[in-house]
Scaffold this motif. Structure first.
Motif, PDB file in Angstrom:
ATOM      1  N   TRP A   1       0.844  -1.189   0.000  1.00 25.80           N
ATOM      2  CA  TRP A   1       0.000   0.000   0.000  1.00 25.80           C
ATOM      3  C   TRP A   1       0.875   1.234   0.000  1.00 25.80           C
ATOM      4  O   TRP A   1       1.936   1.253   0.614  1.00 25.80           O
ATOM      5  CB  TRP A   1      -0.890   0.024   1.243  1.00 25.80           C
ATOM      6  N   ILE A   2       0.412   2.284  -0.672  1.00 28.53           N
ATOM      7  CA  ILE A   2       1.169   3.527  -0.725  1.00 28.53           C
ATOM      8  C   ILE A   2       0.280   4.683  -0.279  1.00 28.53           C
ATOM      9  O   ILE A   2      -0.893   4.768  -0.652  1.00 28.53           O
ATOM     10  CB  ILE A   2       1.721   3.789  -2.153  1.00 28.53           C
ATOM     11  N   ALA A   3       0.854   5.565   0.527  1.00 35.19           N
ATOM     12  CA  ALA A   3       0.130   6.741   1.018  1.00 35.19           C
ATOM     13  C   ALA A   3       0.298   7.904   0.048  1.00 35.19           C
ATOM     14  O   ALA A   3       1.156   7.890  -0.843  1.00 35.19           O
ATOM     15  CB  ALA A   3       0.650   7.130   2.399  1.00 35.19           C
ATOM     16  N   GLU A   4      -0.536   8.923   0.250  1.00 29.28           N
ATOM     17  CA  GLU A   4      -0.496  10.130  -0.581  1.00 29.28           C
ATOM     18  C   GLU A   4      -0.416  11.361   0.311  1.00 29.28           C
ATOM     19  O   GLU A   4      -1.205  11.514   1.241  1.00 29.28           O
ATOM     20  CB  GLU A   4      -1.771  10.181  -1.438  1.00 29.28           C
ATOM     21  N   HIS A   5       0.559  12.228   0.024  1.00 28.71           N
ATOM     22  CA  HIS A   5       0.692  13.493   0.753  1.00 28.71           C
ATOM     23  C   HIS A   5       1.104  14.589  -0.230  1.00 28.71           C
ATOM     24  O   HIS A   5       1.671  14.303  -1.290  1.00 28.71           O
ATOM     25  CB  HIS A   5       1.729  13.376   1.876  1.00 28.71           C
ATOM     26  N   HIS A   6       0.847  15.807   0.166  1.00 30.07           N
ATOM     27  CA  HIS A   6       1.170  16.946  -0.697  1.00 30.07           C
ATOM     28  C   HIS A   6       1.935  18.011   0.084  1.00 30.07           C
ATOM     29  O   HIS A   6       1.533  18.393   1.187  1.00 30.07           O
ATOM     30  CB  HIS A   6      -0.110  17.567  -1.267  1.00 30.07           C
ATOM     31  N   PHE A   7       3.066  18.421  -0.481  1.00 27.42           N
ATOM     32  CA  PHE A   7       3.817  19.589  -0.006  1.00 27.42           C
ATOM     33  C   PHE A   7       4.453  19.390   1.369  1.00 27.42           C
ATOM     34  O   PHE A   7       4.781  20.368   2.032  1.00 27.42           O
ATOM     35  CB  PHE A   7       2.930  20.846   0.020  1.00 27.42           C
ATOM     36  N   VAL A   8       4.642  18.145   1.824  1.00 27.49           N
ATOM     37  CA  VAL A   8       5.262  17.896   3.132  1.00 27.49           C
ATOM     38  C   VAL A   8       6.253  16.743   3.003  1.00 27.49           C
ATOM     39  O   VAL A   8       6.032  15.803   2.226  1.00 27.49           O
ATOM     40  CB  VAL A   8       4.217  17.559   4.220  1.00 27.49           C
ATOM     41  N   PRO A   9       7.346  16.766   3.780  1.00 30.00           N
ATOM     42  CA  PRO A   9       8.327  15.678   3.726  1.00 30.00           C
ATOM     43  C   PRO A   9       7.887  14.427   4.486  1.00 30.00           C
ATOM     44  O   PRO A   9       8.588  13.417   4.448  1.00 30.00           O
ATOM     45  CB  PRO A   9       9.574  16.296   4.374  1.00 30.00           C
ATOM     46  N   TYR A  10       6.740  14.491   5.162  1.00 27.08           N
ATOM     47  CA  TYR A  10       6.228  13.292   5.852  1.00 27.08           C
ATOM     48  C   TYR A  10       6.109  12.120   4.883  1.00 27.08           C
ATOM     49  O   TYR A  10       6.391  10.982   5.219  1.00 27.08           O
ATOM     50  CB  TYR A  10       4.868  13.624   6.465  1.00 27.08           C
ATOM     51  N   GLY A  11       5.685  12.414   3.654  1.00 25.94           N
ATOM     52  CA  GLY A  11       5.633  11.416   2.602  1.00 25.94           C
ATOM     53  C   GLY A  11       5.750  12.108   1.262  1.00 25.94           C
ATOM     54  O   GLY A  11       5.126  13.147   1.034  1.00 25.94           O
ATOM     55  N   LEU A  12       6.562  11.558   0.360  1.00 29.90           N
ATOM     56  CA  LEU A  12       6.887  12.256  -0.885  1.00 29.90           C
ATOM     57  C   LEU A  12       6.021  11.841  -2.068  1.00 29.90           C
ATOM     58  O   LEU A  12       6.232  12.346  -3.171  1.00 29.90           O
ATOM     59  CB  LEU A  12       8.363  12.024  -1.247  1.00 29.90           C
ATOM     60  N   CYS A  13       5.061  10.946  -1.865  1.00 30.15           N
ATOM     61  CA  CYS A  13       4.230  10.504  -2.979  1.00 30.15           C
ATOM     62  C   CYS A  13       2.980  11.379  -3.081  1.00 30.15           C
ATOM     63  O   CYS A  13       2.101  11.302  -2.220  1.00 30.15           O
ATOM     64  CB  CYS A  13       3.828   9.039  -2.801  1.00 30.15           C
ATOM     65  N   PRO A  14       2.844  12.197  -4.141  1.00 29.12           N
ATOM     66  CA  PRO A  14       1.671  13.061  -4.271  1.00 29.12           C
ATOM     67  C   PRO A  14       0.509  12.394  -4.997  1.00 29.12           C
ATOM     68  O   PRO A  14      -0.587  12.942  -5.029  1.00 29.12           O
ATOM     69  CB  PRO A  14       2.212  14.237  -5.084  1.00 29.12           C
ATOM     70  N   SER A  15       0.739  11.236  -5.594  1.00 29.42           N
ATOM     71  CA  SER A  15      -0.319  10.521  -6.305  1.00 29.42           C
ATOM     72  C   SER A  15      -0.194   9.036  -6.014  1.00 29.42           C
ATOM     73  O   SER A  15       0.609   8.329  -6.640  1.00 29.42           O
ATOM     74  CB  SER A  15      -0.240  10.768  -7.814  1.00 29.42           C
ATOM     75  N   ALA A  16      -0.999   8.564  -5.076  1.00 29.34           N
ATOM     76  CA  ALA A  16      -0.934   7.152  -4.712  1.00 29.34           C
ATOM     77  C   ALA A  16      -1.341   6.263  -5.879  1.00 29.34           C
ATOM     78  O   ALA A  16      -0.806   5.167  -6.053  1.00 29.34           O
ATOM     79  CB  ALA A  16      -1.825   6.885  -3.498  1.00 29.34           C
ATOM     80  N   VAL A  17      -2.277   6.723  -6.698  1.00 32.41           N
ATOM     81  CA  VAL A  17      -2.716   5.929  -7.847  1.00 32.41           C
ATOM     82  C   VAL A  17      -1.582   5.765  -8.852  1.00 32.41           C
ATOM     83  O   VAL A  17      -1.379   4.674  -9.401  1.00 32.41           O
ATOM     84  CB  VAL A  17      -3.951   6.577  -8.505  1.00 32.41           C
ATOM     85  N   THR A  18      -0.832   6.824  -9.099  1.00 32.00           N
ATOM     86  CA  THR A  18       0.283   6.737 -10.045  1.00 32.00           C
ATOM     87  C   THR A  18       1.355   5.775  -9.529  1.00 32.00           C
ATOM     88  O   THR A  18       1.867   4.928 -10.278  1.00 32.00           O
ATOM     89  CB  THR A  18       0.894   8.125 -10.281  1.00 32.00           C
TER      90      THR A  18
END
Length: 341
Positions: free
Chosen positions: A40-57
């Motif tokens: 599973w991959i998480a999605e976050h925006h504009f924060v270093p907590y997680g670098l994936c902005p598009s979990a679907v991609t």
């Protein structure tokens, strides 16, 4: 018990973003090799907590580089995007992956994301139920239109239609009783976060079951899931020390970077205390400690599906070693224990 790896693509230290994302992808591939059921991959925006902005991609890339393992989003932020667009992507991945994709959705937070993507605070505060309803209609019907407060359009054909009947797997991140009840009305399972201890998880399951029964659904018909920190070492003391060296700094940088769209203040837990709390309630320690903790949580909550956050050491090589040890030393012990019962 069904176990998956939970990836945040977490940035523990300043450095190359590509290296962090590649390390997360490598961990997802390693999860299949280690015998896990899911990644599973998480999605976050504009924060270093997680670098994936598009979990679907990210999920689509991981599906293309694996063959057996299920891949899911944990979660795709529904407040930031149009439900039909997310539904189209889900149907596409359901078709191309042979049904290996699971869409996890959630409300997200009142972050500046809502301003950047133009959806606004009202979409977050008021429209999650309408968004989820539209998404599920898109995944289950051949033609869909909308005449709601936030979405309105003429009927259009669903192209491509999903291959999985009655719809591709969907799971809803729940941090409130309201959302748990909403998921129950749709007959969708809950995804509970790492912050929730066994008592909180059990309470959410009870809320869900009451809501499902009230609307005529079988409360036991779905398989809820819970995220958990997981780290294996030779001893529990060693495992905790590794996480205490890496996680507080990451939590401090990552969580404090969230900016609310309307300037409201958000409470942040003390990173060291929160790390210690996570180590207490999750499978952290020797393999026997991990098996015991997962079994205890399953017994207390009725949840048998876990997403194990494996990146807590903050180093890509340590993550791969952790995934391998979980697969070699924890999964077989759990399977043996289940077989004995």
């Amino acid at each position: 018990m069904r176990l998956g790896i939970f990836l945040l693509a977490a940035q523990f230290d300043a450095g190359d973003h590509g290296a962090v994302l590649t390390a997360a992808m490598d961990a997802g591939i390693a999860a299949e090799e280690a015998g896990f059921d899911e990644a599973w991959i998480a999605e976050h925006h504009f924060v270093p907590y997680g670098l994936c902005p598009s979990a679907v991609t990210f999920a689509s890339m991981l599906l293309g580089r694996t063959h057996r393992i299920g891949v899911g989003t944990a979660i795709s932020v529904l407040s930031n995007q149009h439900p039909v667009a997310l539904g189209e992507q889900t149907a596409l991945l359901d078709q191309l992956s042979g049904g290996r994709f699971t869409l996890g959705v959630g409300r997200g937070g009142p972050w500046v994301d809502l301003e950047v993507f133009g959806t606004g605070l009202r979409r977050h505060d008021e429209a999650f139920a309408e968004s989820l309803d539209l998404l599920m209609r898109w995944l289950t019907h051949q033609r869909v239109g909308a005449d709601g407060e936030h979405f309105s359009f003429r009927k259009v054909p669903v192209v491509p239609r999903p291959r999985t009947y009655p719809h591709p797997p969907v799971i809803v991140a729940c941090t409130s009783r309201e959302t748990a009840s909403l998921a129950a009305r749709h007959g969708l399972p809950m995804l509970l976060g790492m912050h929730a201890d066994d008592a909180e998880k059990a309470a959410m399951v009870r809320t869900y079951e009451c809501a499902a029964s009230a609307c005529g659904r079988d409360p036991k018909a779905v398989e809820h899931a819970a995220a958990a920190v997981a780290y294996v070492a030779d001893t529990r003391r060693e495992a905790v020390e590794v996480l205490r060296r890496a996680m507080p700094k990451w939590l401090r940088r990552g969580l404090s970077a969230h900016v609310t769209v309307d300037g409201r203040q958000r409470h942040m837990r003390d990173p060291v205390e929160y790390t210690d709390f996570l180590c207490r309630i999750h499978p952290v320690g020797a393999p026997s400690d991990c098996v015991r903790r997962l079994s205890r949580t399953a017994e207390r909550t009725g949840i048998n599906r876990f997403l194990l956050f494996a990146e807590g050491a903050g180093v890509g090589t340590a993550t791969l070693e952790n995934v391998a040890r979980l697969g070699k030393e924890v999964l077989p012990a759990l399977q043996k224990q289940e077989a004995a019962h």
